[in-house]
Design a protein around this motif. Structure first.
Motif: not given
Lengths: 307, 254
Positions: A229, A248, A250, A260-263, A275
């Motif tokens: 994250q 994205f 987010l 917060t970006y989960t990848y 992003l």
């Protein structure tokens, strides 16, 4: 490498009708530390009890070093040492008598130098002639390990070795386990402490409701299932996300200051570059960045919930 | 191959348990036997005419030994296996490379040895109260040993069967004690009315006491051969029961 323990289609239904294990298949490699991870009542203790001969199985087979654990029980059991969960030992026995008893039970001739060295390794030598009732809980736990190792087994089962012990003893236990592995002993430990598995295991098997959910190399497991994250802190909070960032997925914090970006760190394009470009184009100004990796605990909770 | 080391450590462990409680292990049977001698042998016995040519004080010696032997064998053997089951330390025996034959030899052997020693001690105690004569010493020992083994085995079965302390006590208290008291320990069954004589023949203890008494005084209620056969049958039944228990894991393994 030939497996030292091979479990095939193992099932167990107790007389009460409770199905504790459902067709477990598991191979344990020689010399590894395998952590059997699962919540209370998952079937961990039942599984190791069957391998050790304490509980009889309902179906399936267990091979230890190429021998069937029922028809060739003498050959399989002499290879195995078992440290059970805490229990009341005969309170009036001395440490020395109880480990000599254990050794004899496994058909080994007395070997006092070995047993003294064993007590020394476990910091029990000065308690040699103490009665078990005089020992603290942690010391008794060590005695259980000494009993299990008294006949020089090649495989050691530890059932919740650190449940209810203090931090220091837990670290000691881990060191003991590592030293044993170095001497070539295969170790299987059950635990519901994720950190324990994370700390010392080579491979992790997750069991829940009597089913084996997965068996995986620890590093691979964390790699494959680990989500990352990225938290982006904004200099000026926003109330809504700009349209350009909608692709994205987010998550915007309640106060509007954190995205917060989960990848997936393993995927080819994690999308971080894109992003940042999008954030830049939207005219948002960054204050700080933070990257978080999911722990084994998160992975475990996910697994147990989903299956 | 037999795991002799395992038999040895179990035997030693069980004997050590006795050794640690030596005083109560020996003092209590000696004391109770002495009391029986004083009350039945001397006080009451002096008013009772001799039975089949044997004075009453002497007549009750074999029965008294049997009384202690039976209760001690059952108590020792049942506790020996019940306790590790109760605490959970039985796990070690189950996970060891050891057959049921070896487990029984260790546990039952120790319990039987202990009862045998107590039997001899009571025999010696008896000589302080009566002038003892033993007509067939070898047969006396045979009956003694067979009784110790078969009732220790029976106690072992109770120890496996019992899953709480109450059950552990109930059979010795409610079954064994009445059987021993009604088994001709203190009288000849010929002294009973005919109906009760017939009923008594269903009591296995009658055969034990009768055979044992014959080895002392050559008087018996039932023939010696029958006595011996009954003990052996009882032994076989116990062996088969234990064998079945281990094979099926009855109350031992889940």
């Amino acid at each position: 490498m030939q497996s030292i323990i091979s479990i095939k289609n193992l099932s167990k239904k107790y007389a009460s009708g409770y199905q504790a294990l459902k067709k477990i298949n598991l191979n344990i490699d020689r010399g590894e530390i395998l952590a059997l991870l699962g919540p209370n009542g998952a079937g961990k203790t039942t599984l190791i009890s069957i391998v050790c001969g304490i509980v009889s199985s309902s179906a399936g087979a267990v091979m230890v070093n190429g021998f069937d654990n029922i028809s060739d029980y003498r050959k399989t059991r002499e290879l195995i040492g078992l440290v059970p969960q805490e229990l009341t030992l005969g309170a009036f026995d001395t440490v020395w008598n109880t480990i000599r008893f254990s050794r004899g039970l496994f058909g080994k001739k007395p070997n006092n130098p070995y047993l003294e060295r064993l007590l020394g390794d476990l910091s029990l030598l000065d308690k040699k002639n103490s009665e078990l009732r005089e020992l603290s809980g942690g010391m008794r736990r060590r005695v259980l390990i000494a009993k299990a190792l008294s006949h020089e087994p090649k495989i050691l089962f530890l059932d919740e070795p650190t449940a209810g012990v203090d931090v220091e003893l837990r670290k000691d236990m881990w060191n003991i386990v590592r030293r044993l592995r170095e001497s070539g002993v295969t170790i299987i430990l059950t635990t519901h402490y994720i950190e324990e598995a994370e700390e010392i295991a080579d491979r992790i098997a997750v069991i829940n409701n009597g089913k084996l959910l997965l068996v995986e190399d620890k590093v691979t497991l964390m790699h494959n299932l680990g989500k990352k994250q990225l938290a982006v802190e904004l200099r000026t909070p926003v109330t809504t996300l700009p349209q350009s960032l909608s692709t994205f997925a987010l998550k915007l914090s309640d106060d509007g200051s954190k995205l917060t970006y989960t990848y997936d760190s393993m995927s080819e394009s994690a999308g971080i570059n894109a992003l940042f470009q999008a954030i830049n184009q939207a005219g948002l100004e960054l204050k700080d960045l933070q990257v978080m990796q999911s722990s084994l605990e998160d992975i475990f909770v996910d697994l147990v919930r989903n299956k | 191959m037999i795991n002799f080391q395992a038999i040895k450590v179990i035997f030693k462990y069980e004997m050590l348990r006795t050794w640690n409680t030596l005083f109560q292990s020996i003092a209590s049977p000696v004391l109770s036997t002495s009391l029986y001698f004083i009350v039945f042998g001397s006080a009451i016995g002096s008013r009772i005419p001799s039975i089949e040519g044997v004075s009453y004080g002497l007549f009750i010696v074999p029965g008294l030994i049997m009384l202690s032997l039976l209760t001690q064998s059952i108590a020792n053997a049942s506790f020996g296996i019940f306790f590790p089951k109760f605490t959970g330390s039985i796990y070690e025996v189950h996970s060891a490379p050891i057959s049921f034959f070896e487990i029984i030899t260790g546990y039952v052997g120790a319990a039987a040895t202990k009862s045998f020693i107590i039997g001899l001690i009571i025999l010696i105690t008896a000589t302080f109260f009566v002038e003892l004569r033993i007509a067939h010493p070898v047969w006396m020992l045979v009956f003694l040993v067979l009784t110790c083994i078969s009732f220790s085995l029976f106690g072992f079965i109770i120890g496996i069967w019992a899953n709480d302390f109450e059950k552990l006590q109930i059979i010795p208290l409610l079954i064994i004690t009445p059987l021993v008291f009604l088994g001709g320990s203190f009288y000849s069954i010929n002294m009973l009315p005919p109906f009760w004589q017939t009923v008594t023949l269903f009591n296995p203890v009658v055969y034990l006491v009768s055979g044992f008494r014959w080895s002392f005084f050559e008087v018996h209620d039932v023939s010696v051969g029958t006595s011996l056969a009954m003990i052996l049958i009882f032994l076989m039944i116990c062996l088969l029961t234990v064998g079945w228990m281990f094979k099926t894991g009855y109350r031992l393994k889940q």
